[in-house]
Write a protein that holds these residues in place. Structure first.
Motif, PDB file in Angstrom:
ATOM      1  N   ASP A  64       7.843   0.043  -2.127  1.00 31.98           N
ATOM      2  CA  ASP A  64       8.764  -1.077  -1.968  1.00 31.98           C
ATOM      3  C   ASP A  64       8.143  -2.137  -1.063  1.00 31.98           C
ATOM      4  OD1 ASP A  64      10.702   0.121  -3.534  1.00 31.98           O
ATOM      5  OD2 ASP A  64      11.674   1.095  -1.818  1.00 31.98           O
ATOM      6  N   PRO A  65       8.416  -3.427  -1.314  1.00 30.79           N
ATOM      7  CA  PRO A  65       7.937  -4.476  -0.406  1.00 30.79           C
ATOM      8  C   PRO A  65       8.468  -4.234   1.007  1.00 30.79           C
ATOM      9  CG  PRO A  65       8.820  -5.434  -2.415  1.00 30.79           C
ATOM     10  CD  PRO A  65       9.181  -3.980  -2.442  1.00 30.79           C
ATOM     11  N   PRO A  66       7.791  -4.761   2.020  1.00 31.97           N
ATOM     12  CA  PRO A  66       8.205  -4.509   3.401  1.00 31.97           C
ATOM     13  C   PRO A  66       9.590  -5.050   3.730  1.00 31.97           C
ATOM     14  CG  PRO A  66       6.425  -6.131   3.309  1.00 31.97           C
ATOM     15  CD  PRO A  66       6.526  -5.523   1.955  1.00 31.97           C
ATOM     16  N   ARG A  67       9.995  -6.139   3.049  1.00 30.08           N
ATOM     17  CA  ARG A  67      11.347  -6.660   3.234  1.00 30.08           C
ATOM     18  C   ARG A  67      11.886  -7.092   1.880  1.00 30.08           C
ATOM     19  NH1 ARG A  67      12.498  -9.684   8.832  1.00 30.08           N
ATOM     20  NH2 ARG A  67      14.406 -10.151   7.694  1.00 30.08           N
ATOM     21  N   ALA A  68      13.141  -6.717   1.618  1.00 27.54           N
ATOM     22  CA  ALA A  68      13.761  -7.095   0.349  1.00 27.54           C
ATOM     23  C   ALA A  68      14.475  -8.436   0.437  1.00 27.54           C
ATOM     24  CB  ALA A  68      14.753  -6.008  -0.083  1.00 27.54           C
ATOM     25  N   ASP A  69      14.616  -8.955   1.660  1.00 28.22           N
ATOM     26  CA  ASP A  69      15.419 -10.171   1.852  1.00 28.22           C
ATOM     27  C   ASP A  69      14.569 -11.438   1.920  1.00 28.22           C
ATOM     28  OD1 ASP A  69      14.259  -9.409   4.256  1.00 28.22           O
ATOM     29  OD2 ASP A  69      15.887 -10.242   5.475  1.00 28.22           O
ATOM     30  N   VAL A  70      13.255 -11.311   1.681  1.00 27.14           N
ATOM     31  CA  VAL A  70      12.377 -12.484   1.757  1.00 27.14           C
ATOM     32  C   VAL A  70      11.628 -12.622   0.439  1.00 27.14           C
ATOM     33  CG1 VAL A  70      10.556 -13.639   3.061  1.00 27.14           C
ATOM     34  CG2 VAL A  70      12.044 -12.006   4.212  1.00 27.14           C
ATOM     35  N   ASN A  71      11.630 -13.808  -0.110  1.00 27.46           N
ATOM     36  CA  ASN A  71      10.954 -14.086  -1.360  1.00 27.46           C
ATOM     37  C   ASN A  71       9.447 -13.856  -1.230  1.00 27.46           C
ATOM     38  OD1 ASN A  71       9.421 -16.364  -2.998  1.00 27.46           O
ATOM     39  ND2 ASN A  71      11.274 -15.870  -4.131  1.00 27.46           N
ATOM     40  N   ARG A  72       8.868 -13.168  -2.212  1.00 31.59           N
ATOM     41  CA  ARG A  72       7.439 -12.851  -2.185  1.00 31.59           C
ATOM     42  C   ARG A  72       6.574 -14.106  -2.073  1.00 31.59           C
ATOM     43  NH1 ARG A  72       6.296 -10.807  -7.541  1.00 31.59           N
ATOM     44  NH2 ARG A  72       6.008 -12.987  -8.057  1.00 31.59           N
ATOM     45  N   ASP A  73       6.889 -15.126  -2.854  1.00 30.07           N
ATOM     46  CA  ASP A  73       6.075 -16.338  -2.827  1.00 30.07           C
ATOM     47  C   ASP A  73       6.102 -16.990  -1.453  1.00 30.07           C
ATOM     48  OD1 ASP A  73       5.401 -15.963  -5.459  1.00 30.07           O
ATOM     49  OD2 ASP A  73       6.901 -17.348  -6.250  1.00 30.07           O
ATOM     50  N   ARG A  74       7.219 -16.875  -0.785  1.00 23.32           N
ATOM     51  CA  ARG A  74       7.330 -17.445   0.568  1.00 23.32           C
ATOM     52  C   ARG A  74       6.429 -16.686   1.549  1.00 23.32           C
ATOM     53  NH1 ARG A  74      10.063 -20.927   3.496  1.00 23.32           N
ATOM     54  NH2 ARG A  74      10.968 -20.383   5.511  1.00 23.32           N
ATOM     55  N   VAL A  75       6.420 -15.372   1.421  1.00 26.46           N
ATOM     56  CA  VAL A  75       5.538 -14.561   2.277  1.00 26.46           C
ATOM     57  C   VAL A  75       4.076 -14.882   1.982  1.00 26.46           C
ATOM     58  CG1 VAL A  75       4.853 -12.217   2.918  1.00 26.46           C
ATOM     59  CG2 VAL A  75       7.261 -12.722   2.422  1.00 26.46           C
ATOM     60  N   PHE A  76       3.738 -14.986   0.693  1.00 28.82           N
ATOM     61  CA  PHE A  76       2.355 -15.270   0.318  1.00 28.82           C
ATOM     62  C   PHE A  76       1.928 -16.662   0.802  1.00 28.82           C
ATOM     63  CE2 PHE A  76       1.733 -12.156  -3.499  1.00 28.82           C
ATOM     64  CZ  PHE A  76       2.011 -11.100  -2.647  1.00 28.82           C
ATOM     65  N   ALA A  77       2.875 -17.602   0.861  1.00 31.16           N
ATOM     66  CA  ALA A  77       2.546 -18.934   1.387  1.00 31.16           C
ATOM     67  C   ALA A  77       2.162 -18.852   2.862  1.00 31.16           C
ATOM     68  CB  ALA A  77       3.735 -19.877   1.199  1.00 31.16           C
ATOM     69  N   VAL A  78       2.828 -17.979   3.621  1.00 31.39           N
ATOM     70  CA  VAL A  78       2.480 -17.783   5.037  1.00 31.39           C
ATOM     71  C   VAL A  78       1.090 -17.158   5.149  1.00 31.39           C
ATOM     72  CG1 VAL A  78       3.190 -16.783   7.230  1.00 31.39           C
ATOM     73  CG2 VAL A  78       4.923 -17.472   5.587  1.00 31.39           C
ATOM     74  N   VAL A  79       0.825 -16.162   4.307  1.00 31.77           N
ATOM     75  CA  VAL A  79      -0.494 -15.514   4.305  1.00 31.77           C
ATOM     76  C   VAL A  79      -1.584 -16.537   3.989  1.00 31.77           C
ATOM     77  CG1 VAL A  79      -1.938 -13.821   3.116  1.00 31.77           C
ATOM     78  CG2 VAL A  79       0.424 -13.236   3.720  1.00 31.77           C
ATOM     79  N   ASP A  80      -1.361 -17.337   2.953  1.00 33.76           N
ATOM     80  CA  ASP A  80      -2.360 -18.344   2.566  1.00 33.76           C
ATOM     81  C   ASP A  80      -2.614 -19.327   3.704  1.00 33.76           C
ATOM     82  OD1 ASP A  80      -2.655 -17.252   0.037  1.00 33.76           O
ATOM     83  OD2 ASP A  80      -1.201 -18.596  -0.903  1.00 33.76           O
ATOM     84  N   ALA A  81      -1.544 -19.754   4.354  1.00 32.86           N
ATOM     85  CA  ALA A  81      -1.693 -20.708   5.455  1.00 32.86           C
ATOM     86  C   ALA A  81      -2.446 -20.087   6.632  1.00 32.86           C
ATOM     87  CB  ALA A  81      -0.311 -21.198   5.912  1.00 32.86           C
ATOM     88  N   ALA A  82      -2.159 -18.826   6.917  1.00 29.57           N
ATOM     89  CA  ALA A  82      -2.791 -18.156   8.060  1.00 29.57           C
ATOM     90  C   ALA A  82      -4.295 -18.018   7.882  1.00 29.57           C
ATOM     91  CB  ALA A  82      -2.161 -16.784   8.264  1.00 29.57           C
ATOM     92  N   PHE A  83      -4.738 -17.900   6.633  1.00 29.35           N
ATOM     93  CA  PHE A  83      -6.161 -17.680   6.389  1.00 29.35           C
ATOM     94  C   PHE A  83      -6.887 -18.912   5.857  1.00 29.35           C
ATOM     95  CE2 PHE A  83      -4.588 -13.415   6.721  1.00 29.35           C
ATOM     96  CZ  PHE A  83      -5.632 -12.721   7.339  1.00 29.35           C
ATOM     97  N   ALA A  84      -6.157 -20.026   5.710  1.00 26.23           N
ATOM     98  CA  ALA A  84      -6.817 -21.255   5.250  1.00 26.23           C
ATOM     99  C   ALA A  84      -7.853 -21.713   6.271  1.00 26.23           C
ATOM    100  CB  ALA A  84      -5.776 -22.343   5.010  1.00 26.23           C
ATOM    101  N   GLN A  85      -7.529 -21.509   7.540  1.00 25.01           N
ATOM    102  CA  GLN A  85      -8.482 -21.774   8.630  1.00 25.01           C
ATOM    103  C   GLN A  85      -8.452 -20.547   9.533  1.00 25.01           C
ATOM    104  OE1 GLN A  85      -6.428 -25.612   9.405  1.00 25.01           O
ATOM    105  NE2 GLN A  85      -8.496 -26.466   9.543  1.00 25.01           N
ATOM    106  N   ARG A  86      -9.235 -19.573   9.124  1.00 23.01           N
ATOM    107  CA  ARG A  86      -9.145 -18.216   9.662  1.00 23.01           C
ATOM    108  C   ARG A  86      -9.307 -18.156  11.175  1.00 23.01           C
ATOM    109  NH1 ARG A  86     -10.596 -13.143   6.621  1.00 23.01           N
ATOM    110  NH2 ARG A  86     -10.715 -11.503   8.179  1.00 23.01           N
ATOM    111  N   ARG A  87     -10.091 -19.050  11.750  1.00 25.04           N
ATOM    112  CA  ARG A  87     -10.385 -18.963  13.181  1.00 25.04           C
ATOM    113  C   ARG A  87      -9.284 -19.556  14.059  1.00 25.04           C
ATOM    114  NH1 ARG A  87     -15.438 -17.386  14.265  1.00 25.04           N
ATOM    115  NH2 ARG A  87     -15.392 -18.325  16.336  1.00 25.04           N
ATOM    116  N   LYS A  88      -8.343 -20.255  13.437  1.00 20.65           N
ATOM    117  CA  LYS A  88      -7.259 -20.845  14.223  1.00 20.65           C
ATOM    118  C   LYS A  88      -6.242 -19.784  14.644  1.00 20.65           C
ATOM    119  CE  LYS A  88      -7.026 -25.687  12.801  1.00 20.65           C
ATOM    120  NZ  LYS A  88      -6.102 -26.737  12.299  1.00 20.65           N
TER     121      LYS A  88
END
Length: 285
Positions: free
Chosen positions: A207-231
């Protein structure tokens, strides 16, 4: 399930010559010609008699034959029309094989009956990660799988927080499944011989870690966090959250240090962060 004779090097080359097939780099074609490697992959996949396997990029059919001997049904998804057209004949036209001449990145659950329960494939190196993530998203019936990919990609997929190769592929796979390395495969078992080792990645859906958060929204946070990995996350997520201060507030609310970096967080922590910033009015999920 059917008993199958597995293809060796001479048979692979003879079949390719008869079909006029020359492996192409564009399609990432490296055909397994070692029966023992096929047996090893099938065994590591842990298939049972009720499993329905989906195989992407079956090529000349060496792994397909092994899967037919272990699973109730096999869906073989092949984009090359010549290879797709020859596969059923190579396998002896069993009722337990359905060949789909299709792009795996366009496959949906409506295309595969009976619904697949396992993904087992020697994936083309250039599309391995997108294919795995697409099929896990589109095929909720998939319970487990084993994929062979470039060793470097395998390491990324199974990496955990803190690893130098931990990143977007690791986190997005972790949304859907737990994963582990299932071993290394040497270049010599392929034709043509690639210039890299391959790795086996086994996964089990959870099961996903949270059922109350949209997957695409979580993936957008992941993408942003690693767009500039050293920040730091406070800086990296500023654009996503609307400002550095809003990013910091979301991080603190999720119990994450705003000075941390993305490679230190689990997928569950990214889901907590995504849940902490309200979706702007009218933006939807």
């Amino acid at each position: 399930m059917v008993t199958q004779h597995l293809l060796g090097p001479a048979e692979i080359r003879e079949l390719a010559a008869r079909l006029g097939v020359r492996p192409t780099k564009k399609l990432g074609q490296n055909f397994v010609h070692d029966p023992n490697t096929v047996r090893r992959i099938v065994a590591a996949a842990g298939l049972d008699a009720d499993d329905v396997a989906v195989e992407v990029g079956p090529g000349l059919g060496s792994l397909t034959l092994g899967l037919l001997a272990a699973a109730r049904h096999v869906h073989a998804v092949e984009i090359d029309p010549v290879l797709a057209g020859a596969l059923a004949e190579t396998a002896g036209h069993p009722d337990s094989l359905t060949v789909h001449r299709a792009d795996a990145l366009r496959i949906s659950t409506a295309d595969l009956t009976p619904p697949p329960t396992a993904l087992v494939a020697n994936l083309p190196y250039n599309v391995a990660v997108p294919v795995v993530l697409h099929l896990l998203a589109e095929l909720p019936s998939l319970r487990h799988g084993l994929v062979m990919v470039q060793k470097e990609v395998a390491d990324r997929l199974v990496a955990g927080p803190g690893s130098k190769v931990y990143g977007i592929p690791s986190l997005k796979l972790a949304w859907y499944a737990s994963s582990r390395s299932a071993g290394k495969v040497p270049p010599a078992v392929f034709w043509p011989v690639p210039n890299v080792d391959s790795g086996l990645v086994a996964f089990t859906r959870r099961d996903p870690p949270r059922a109350d958060v949209n997957r695409d929204r979580v993936f957008a946070v992941v993408d942003a966090a690693f767009a500039q990995r050293r920040k730091t996350l406070r800086a990296a997520l500023a654009g996503w959250a609307g400002s550095p201060d809003r990013a910091a507030a979301a991080l603190v609310a999720a119990g994450v240090d705003p000075g941390a970096r993305g490679e230190s967080l689990t997928i569950g922590q990214f889901a907590d962060i995504a849940a902490g910033v309200p979706v702007p009015a009218g933006a939807g999920e």
